[in-house]
Motif scaffolding. Structure first.
Motif, PDB file in Angstrom:
ATOM      1  N   GLU A 129       5.393  -2.075   2.973  1.00  0.00           N
ATOM      2  CA  GLU A 129       4.179  -2.316   2.185  1.00  0.00           C
ATOM      3  C   GLU A 129       2.946  -1.829   2.944  1.00  0.00           C
ATOM      4  O   GLU A 129       2.066  -1.186   2.374  1.00  0.00           O
ATOM      5  CB  GLU A 129       4.030  -3.795   1.848  1.00  0.00           C
ATOM      6  N   ASP A 130       2.898  -2.107   4.244  1.00  0.00           N
ATOM      7  CA  ASP A 130       1.760  -1.649   5.058  1.00  0.00           C
ATOM      8  C   ASP A 130       1.739  -0.130   5.155  1.00  0.00           C
ATOM      9  O   ASP A 130       0.669   0.483   5.137  1.00  0.00           O
ATOM     10  CB  ASP A 130       1.824  -2.270   6.452  1.00  0.00           C
ATOM     11  N   ALA A 131       2.911   0.491   5.246  1.00  0.00           N
ATOM     12  CA  ALA A 131       2.984   1.956   5.296  1.00  0.00           C
ATOM     13  C   ALA A 131       2.456   2.556   3.997  1.00  0.00           C
ATOM     14  O   ALA A 131       1.656   3.501   4.013  1.00  0.00           O
ATOM     15  CB  ALA A 131       4.419   2.410   5.552  1.00  0.00           C
ATOM     16  N   PHE A 132       2.899   2.008   2.851  1.00  0.00           N
ATOM     17  CA  PHE A 132       2.443   2.521   1.561  1.00  0.00           C
ATOM     18  C   PHE A 132       0.939   2.304   1.395  1.00  0.00           C
ATOM     19  O   PHE A 132       0.229   3.181   0.906  1.00  0.00           O
ATOM     20  CB  PHE A 132       3.179   1.833   0.409  1.00  0.00           C
ATOM     21  N   ALA A 133       0.439   1.138   1.804  1.00  0.00           N
ATOM     22  CA  ALA A 133      -0.995   0.840   1.682  1.00  0.00           C
ATOM     23  C   ALA A 133      -1.817   1.788   2.554  1.00  0.00           C
ATOM     24  O   ALA A 133      -2.875   2.272   2.128  1.00  0.00           O
ATOM     25  CB  ALA A 133      -1.271  -0.613   2.047  1.00  0.00           C
ATOM     26  N   LEU A 134      -1.346   2.077   3.776  1.00  0.00           N
ATOM     27  CA  LEU A 134      -2.062   3.009   4.647  1.00  0.00           C
ATOM     28  C   LEU A 134      -2.097   4.399   4.026  1.00  0.00           C
ATOM     29  O   LEU A 134      -3.145   5.055   4.001  1.00  0.00           O
ATOM     30  CB  LEU A 134      -1.417   3.058   6.041  1.00  0.00           C
ATOM     31  N   ALA A 135      -0.967   4.857   3.497  1.00  0.00           N
ATOM     32  CA  ALA A 135      -0.933   6.177   2.858  1.00  0.00           C
ATOM     33  C   ALA A 135      -1.893   6.222   1.670  1.00  0.00           C
ATOM     34  O   ALA A 135      -2.608   7.207   1.474  1.00  0.00           O
ATOM     35  CB  ALA A 135       0.490   6.520   2.423  1.00  0.00           C
ATOM     36  N   HIS A 136      -1.918   5.168   0.885  1.00  0.00           N
ATOM     37  CA  HIS A 136      -2.840   5.094  -0.252  1.00  0.00           C
ATOM     38  C   HIS A 136      -4.286   5.213   0.221  1.00  0.00           C
ATOM     39  O   HIS A 136      -5.079   5.998  -0.312  1.00  0.00           O
ATOM     40  CB  HIS A 136      -2.627   3.776  -1.007  1.00  0.00           C
ATOM     41  N   ASP A 137      -4.634   4.430   1.240  1.00  0.00           N
ATOM     42  CA  ASP A 137      -6.014   4.440   1.744  1.00  0.00           C
ATOM     43  C   ASP A 137      -6.390   5.788   2.347  1.00  0.00           C
ATOM     44  O   ASP A 137      -7.506   6.290   2.137  1.00  0.00           O
ATOM     45  CB  ASP A 137      -6.211   3.324   2.765  1.00  0.00           C
ATOM     46  N   LEU A 138      -5.475   6.401   3.101  1.00  0.00           N
ATOM     47  CA  LEU A 138      -5.741   7.725   3.679  1.00  0.00           C
ATOM     48  C   LEU A 138      -5.963   8.765   2.583  1.00  0.00           C
ATOM     49  O   LEU A 138      -6.856   9.611   2.679  1.00  0.00           O
ATOM     50  CB  LEU A 138      -4.590   8.158   4.591  1.00  0.00           C
ATOM     51  N   ALA A 139      -5.138   8.700   1.540  1.00  0.00           N
ATOM     52  CA  ALA A 139      -5.279   9.665   0.446  1.00  0.00           C
ATOM     53  C   ALA A 139      -6.597   9.472  -0.291  1.00  0.00           C
ATOM     54  O   ALA A 139      -7.237  10.450  -0.686  1.00  0.00           O
ATOM     55  CB  ALA A 139      -4.112   9.533  -0.520  1.00  0.00           C
ATOM     56  N   GLU A 140      -7.001   8.224  -0.503  1.00  0.00           N
ATOM     57  CA  GLU A 140      -8.267   7.992  -1.188  1.00  0.00           C
ATOM     58  C   GLU A 140      -9.443   8.538  -0.367  1.00  0.00           C
ATOM     59  O   GLU A 140     -10.428   8.995  -0.924  1.00  0.00           O
ATOM     60  CB  GLU A 140      -8.469   6.504  -1.493  1.00  0.00           C
ATOM     61  N   LYS A 141      -9.319   8.534   0.954  1.00  0.00           N
ATOM     62  CA  LYS A 141     -10.389   9.071   1.807  1.00  0.00           C
ATOM     63  C   LYS A 141     -10.306  10.580   1.965  1.00  0.00           C
ATOM     64  O   LYS A 141     -11.316  11.270   1.978  1.00  0.00           O
ATOM     65  CB  LYS A 141     -10.319   8.438   3.198  1.00  0.00           C
ATOM     66  N   HIS A 142      -9.078  11.113   2.107  1.00  0.00           N
ATOM     67  CA  HIS A 142      -8.927  12.507   2.513  1.00  0.00           C
ATOM     68  C   HIS A 142      -8.174  13.388   1.529  1.00  0.00           C
ATOM     69  O   HIS A 142      -8.044  14.581   1.759  1.00  0.00           O
ATOM     70  CB  HIS A 142      -8.246  12.575   3.881  1.00  0.00           C
ATOM     71  N   GLY A 143      -7.608  12.830   0.457  1.00  0.00           N
ATOM     72  CA  GLY A 143      -6.984  13.662  -0.566  1.00  0.00           C
ATOM     73  C   GLY A 143      -5.512  13.423  -0.819  1.00  0.00           C
ATOM     74  O   GLY A 143      -5.105  13.279  -1.956  1.00  0.00           O
ATOM     75  N   HIS A 144      -4.665  13.412   0.228  1.00  0.00           N
ATOM     76  CA  HIS A 144      -3.224  13.315   0.005  1.00  0.00           C
ATOM     77  C   HIS A 144      -2.555  12.737   1.241  1.00  0.00           C
ATOM     78  O   HIS A 144      -2.864  13.133   2.368  1.00  0.00           O
ATOM     79  CB  HIS A 144      -2.660  14.713  -0.295  1.00  0.00           C
ATOM     80  N   ALA A 145      -1.629  11.799   1.025  1.00  0.00           N
ATOM     81  CA  ALA A 145      -0.839  11.234   2.123  1.00  0.00           C
ATOM     82  C   ALA A 145       0.529  10.846   1.588  1.00  0.00           C
ATOM     83  O   ALA A 145       0.706  10.664   0.376  1.00  0.00           O
ATOM     84  CB  ALA A 145      -1.541  10.022   2.733  1.00  0.00           C
ATOM     85  N   ALA A 146       1.494  10.717   2.491  1.00  0.00           N
ATOM     86  CA  ALA A 146       2.870  10.432   2.091  1.00  0.00           C
ATOM     87  C   ALA A 146       3.571   9.565   3.121  1.00  0.00           C
ATOM     88  O   ALA A 146       3.164   9.519   4.288  1.00  0.00           O
ATOM     89  CB  ALA A 146       3.633  11.744   1.923  1.00  0.00           C
ATOM     90  N   VAL A 147       4.632   8.886   2.667  1.00  0.00           N
ATOM     91  CA  VAL A 147       5.481   8.089   3.545  1.00  0.00           C
ATOM     92  C   VAL A 147       6.903   8.618   3.425  1.00  0.00           C
ATOM     93  O   VAL A 147       7.447   8.728   2.325  1.00  0.00           O
ATOM     94  CB  VAL A 147       5.458   6.587   3.162  1.00  0.00           C
ATOM     95  N   TRP A 148       7.486   8.944   4.583  1.00  0.00           N
ATOM     96  CA  TRP A 148       8.886   9.356   4.647  1.00  0.00           C
ATOM     97  C   TRP A 148       9.669   8.213   5.259  1.00  0.00           C
ATOM     98  O   TRP A 148       9.299   7.684   6.306  1.00  0.00           O
ATOM     99  CB  TRP A 148       9.030  10.625   5.480  1.00  0.00           C
ATOM    100  N   THR A 149      10.758   7.831   4.600  1.00  0.00           N
ATOM    101  CA  THR A 149      11.592   6.728   5.050  1.00  0.00           C
ATOM    102  C   THR A 149      12.863   7.274   5.683  1.00  0.00           C
ATOM    103  O   THR A 149      13.498   8.167   5.120  1.00  0.00           O
ATOM    104  CB  THR A 149      11.972   5.821   3.859  1.00  0.00           C
ATOM    105  N   THR A 150      13.208   6.722   6.844  1.00  0.00           N
ATOM    106  CA  THR A 150      14.462   7.073   7.500  1.00  0.00           C
ATOM    107  C   THR A 150      15.336   5.834   7.541  1.00  0.00           C
ATOM    108  O   THR A 150      14.944   4.797   8.086  1.00  0.00           O
ATOM    109  CB  THR A 150      14.212   7.594   8.934  1.00  0.00           C
TER     110      THR A 150
END
Length: 140
Positions: A38-59
């Protein structure tokens, strides 16, 4: 047996309009383990809202890696809308994996799947925004 969630931010100068051509533009911004998704997805969301695009890769513990979440500022172009009527929406669960789907198309798909499987819309397991679902699962 640990799950890894790696957050990447796209540094492309036109990150929210570059057709996801992120090769050479992704920078690792964080790693979360196990129930930290959840924290990973929230960080990606926040980064994308600031800078355009972000993603989470799960291993997974077996080493398999998959794109589990991404966000484009304001939502990505709906992959279910007709091309002549594009709308935007969040990264959403889909029977074939994640997709950007607008709320109108997601609601219609939930109704169709719910009807065919005998579920009410609210219980249909598909076509819910990934971040919203992760937040609900993490809540006690």
């Amino acid at each position: 047996m640990t799950w890894h969630y790696d957050v990447y931010e796209c540094t492309h100068t036109d990150a929210d309009h570059h057709d996801h051509d992120c090769v050479g533009h992704m920078i690792h911004r964080g790693e979360f383990l196990d129930y930290g998704y959840e924290d990973a997805f929230a960080l990606a969301h926040d980064l994308a809202e600031k800078h355009g695009h972000a993603a989470v890769w799960t291993t997974a513990p077996n080493g398999n890696t998959a794109l589990s979440f991404q966000h484009i500022r304001g939502g990505g172009p709906c992959e279910a809308c007709p091309p002549q009527q594009p709308r935007s929406g969040p990264w959403t669960t889909h029977i074939l994996g994640g997709r950007f789907i607008c709320e109108r198309c997601a609601a219609q798909a939930r109704r169709e799947w719910g009807k065919s499987a005998g579920w009410p819309d609210s219980e249909c397991p598909w076509y819910w925004p990934v971040l919203r679902r992760a937040s609900a699962e993490a809540s006690p």
